[in-house]
Write a protein that holds these residues in place. Structure first.
Motif, short mmCIF file in Angstrom:
data_model
loop_
_atom_site.label_atom_id
_atom_site.label_comp_id
_atom_site.label_asym_id
_atom_site.label_seq_id
_atom_site.Cartn_x
_atom_site.Cartn_y
_atom_site.Cartn_z
N ARG A 42 33.77 -50.21 3.58
CA ARG A 42 33.43 -49.31 2.48
C ARG A 42 32.41 -48.23 2.87
O ARG A 42 31.88 -47.52 2.01
N GLU A 43 32.15 -48.07 4.14
CA GLU A 43 31.23 -47.02 4.60
C GLU A 43 31.98 -45.69 4.72
O GLU A 43 33.17 -45.65 5.03
N PHE A 44 31.27 -44.60 4.47
CA PHE A 44 31.79 -43.24 4.65
C PHE A 44 31.07 -42.64 5.85
O PHE A 44 29.89 -42.30 5.78
N VAL A 45 31.77 -42.53 6.97
CA VAL A 45 31.18 -42.05 8.22
C VAL A 45 31.80 -40.71 8.59
O VAL A 45 33.02 -40.55 8.59
N ARG B 241 26.91 -33.48 3.30
CA ARG B 241 27.37 -33.62 1.91
C ARG B 241 28.09 -34.94 1.68
O ARG B 241 27.93 -35.58 0.64
N LEU B 242 28.90 -35.38 2.66
CA LEU B 242 29.81 -36.49 2.41
C LEU B 242 29.36 -37.84 2.96
O LEU B 242 29.65 -38.87 2.37
N GLY B 243 28.69 -37.86 4.09
CA GLY B 243 28.54 -39.09 4.84
C GLY B 243 27.46 -40.04 4.35
O GLY B 243 26.41 -39.62 3.87
N ASP B 244 27.72 -41.36 4.49
CA ASP B 244 26.65 -42.35 4.47
C ASP B 244 25.92 -42.31 5.81
O ASP B 244 24.73 -42.59 5.90
N ARG B 245 26.71 -41.98 6.84
CA ARG B 245 26.18 -41.92 8.20
C ARG B 245 26.92 -40.82 8.93
O ARG B 245 28.13 -40.64 8.75
N VAL B 246 26.20 -40.08 9.75
CA VAL B 246 26.79 -39.02 10.57
C VAL B 246 26.66 -39.44 12.03
O VAL B 246 25.54 -39.67 12.52
N VAL B 247 27.80 -39.56 12.70
CA VAL B 247 27.83 -39.92 14.12
C VAL B 247 28.07 -38.64 14.91
O VAL B 247 29.05 -37.93 14.69
#
Length: 263
Positions: free
Chosen positions: A45-48, A205-211
């Protein structure tokens, strides 16, 4: 921020595990390392968001996760979860109606034909196109085509949605509307999303986490955990501030790449 080029972030309930994935392309006797020992875990359920310059291997990594390409070495574990994918181009079959495009995905997923009408109606309602079933792709705007592509991906009963710059060709107003749409669907359906972009503000804007990835060869070099509350907007001051941080990271790793080349 934490530097993670050589280790996998530990996650209690992973949806995706990328283990030392390397991809080498060979053409006319010349080899190019597109990905170099990529390690990454993404939680259920993470948004990466995968962020990097063009040509850094983001799409290659996404294709390997999707099973569309094989790694030269390393492995990917999807923990038994079904995967759907969206591209920058909606890739709808132009000779089929919207309904026909979604029904094709249902058929390939093994859904009984008797259930198709209800499932199509449900999916079109989810993407807020309840009356578009009889239209052909050429009758739809770019944003509407991407909504249909989203419905088609969801028709596969996916729990992991891979998105390869799906809004990159859209105007700003349409893109902002679809940001809200995908965020709503992600939350309502409990999806895990991996979203490829080279737009730092979109990632913030979108991420829980940015890689963060660097090119030549493609490496996962950093990550930023986004602590901003939802909902967010592209114009928010906090999103702009985080975008500046991400820009600085990209610039820093670009310098590192140039230093590597010069050494």
């Amino acid at each position: 921020m934490s530097n993670i080029p050589a280790s996998v972030t530990s996650i209690a309930h992973p949806a995706i595990s990328v283990n030392s994935v390397t991809k080498v392309f060979t053409d006319a006797g010349r080899s190019t390392v597109a990905l170099d020992s990529a390690n990454l875990e993404i939680a259920d359920r993470e948004f990466v968001c995968l962020l990097g310059r063009s040509g850094c291997g983001k799409s290659t990594l996404l294709s390997i996760i999707a099973g569309l390409a094989r790694p030269t070495s390393g492995s990917v574990d999807l923990h038994g979860l079904r995967v759907g994918m969206m591209f920058q181009d909606a890739n709808l079959f132009p000779w089929l109606t919207v309904r026909g495009n979604i029904e094709l995905a249902l058929r390939l997923s093994g859904v009984p034909k008797r259930d198709w009408p209800d499932r199509v109606a449900e999916l079109l309602s989810i993407v807020q196109l309840p009356h578009a079933g009889d239209k052909r792709p050429h009758q739809l705007s770019g944003g509407m085509r991407q909504r249909v592509a989203l419905a088609r991906a969801l028709a596969q009963e996916c729990k992991v949605l891979l998105m390869d710059e799906p809004f990159g060709a859209l105007d700003a107003i349409t893109r902002d509307a679809l940001h809200e749409e995908i965020e709503r669907v992600w939350a309502e359906r409990g999806l895990t999303i991996v979203f490829v972009t080279h737009n730092v503000r979109e990632a913030a804007r979108l991420g829980d986490r940015v890689v963060v990835m660097s090119p030549t060869p493609g490496r996962i070099v950093d990550e930023v955990r986004v602590g901003l509350p939802r909902p967010r907007q592209m114009a928010d001051a906090a999103v702009a501030e985080l975008s500046g941080t991400l820009h600085d990271l990209l610039d820093r790793h670009d310098v590192t790449v140039e230093e590597r080349k010069a050494s």
